[in-house]
Scaffold this active site. Structure first.
Site, PDB file in Angstrom:
ATOM      1  N   CYS A   1      37.507  42.760  41.536  1.00  0.00           N
ATOM      2  CA  CYS A   1      38.139  42.991  40.238  1.00  0.00           C
ATOM      3  C   CYS A   1      38.813  44.364  40.256  1.00  0.00           C
ATOM      4  O   CYS A   1      38.256  45.285  40.839  1.00  0.00           O
ATOM      5  CB  CYS A   1      37.103  42.938  39.124  1.00  0.00           C
ATOM      6  SG  CYS A   1      36.538  41.265  38.775  1.00  0.00           S
ATOM      7  N   PRO A   2      39.972  44.491  39.669  1.00  0.00           N
ATOM      8  CA  PRO A   2      40.699  43.517  38.869  1.00  0.00           C
ATOM      9  C   PRO A   2      41.633  42.599  39.665  1.00  0.00           C
ATOM     10  O   PRO A   2      42.307  41.759  39.084  1.00  0.00           O
ATOM     11  CB  PRO A   2      41.506  44.382  37.915  1.00  0.00           C
ATOM     12  CG  PRO A   2      41.857  45.586  38.734  1.00  0.00           C
ATOM     13  CD  PRO A   2      40.630  45.818  39.615  1.00  0.00           C
TER      14      PRO A   2
END
Length: 90
Positions: free
Chosen positions: A26-27
């Site tokens: 992530c992201p």
């Protein structure tokens, strides 16, 4: 894989595209997912395979926030936490 939240298992015949973000964190997991969804037609279905608890929480939440339908969310909590999300573009 175990199903989460009682969501129904989606037949693979309904899936139009697949994306593997298991190597991403992530992201970037959602950046890559969103880029793929942006290229797809409304109503098409994307299967996303991911690894880690953070994408397991963030991917479906972000997809729903953008107005897409999460059709399935499955997890395998054995050795490495891996999962699969199936989402329909709206």
């Amino acid at each position: 894989m175990a199903s989460n939240d009682g969501q129904k298992n989606t037949d693979l015949a309904e899936i139009h595209e697949s994306l593997d973000v298991t190597a991403d964190r992530c992201p970037m997991t959602f950046v890559r997912t969103r880029l793929r969804l942006d290229r797809m037609a409304v109503g098409q279905v994307l299967e996303v395979r991911f690894a880690g608890r953070e994408p397991a929480e963030n991917l479906p939440r972000s997809a729903r926030e953008l107005g897409h339908d999460v059709l399935a969310l499955e997890f395998d909590e054995s050795e490495a936490f891996r999962g699969r999300m199936v989402v329909r573009k709206n």
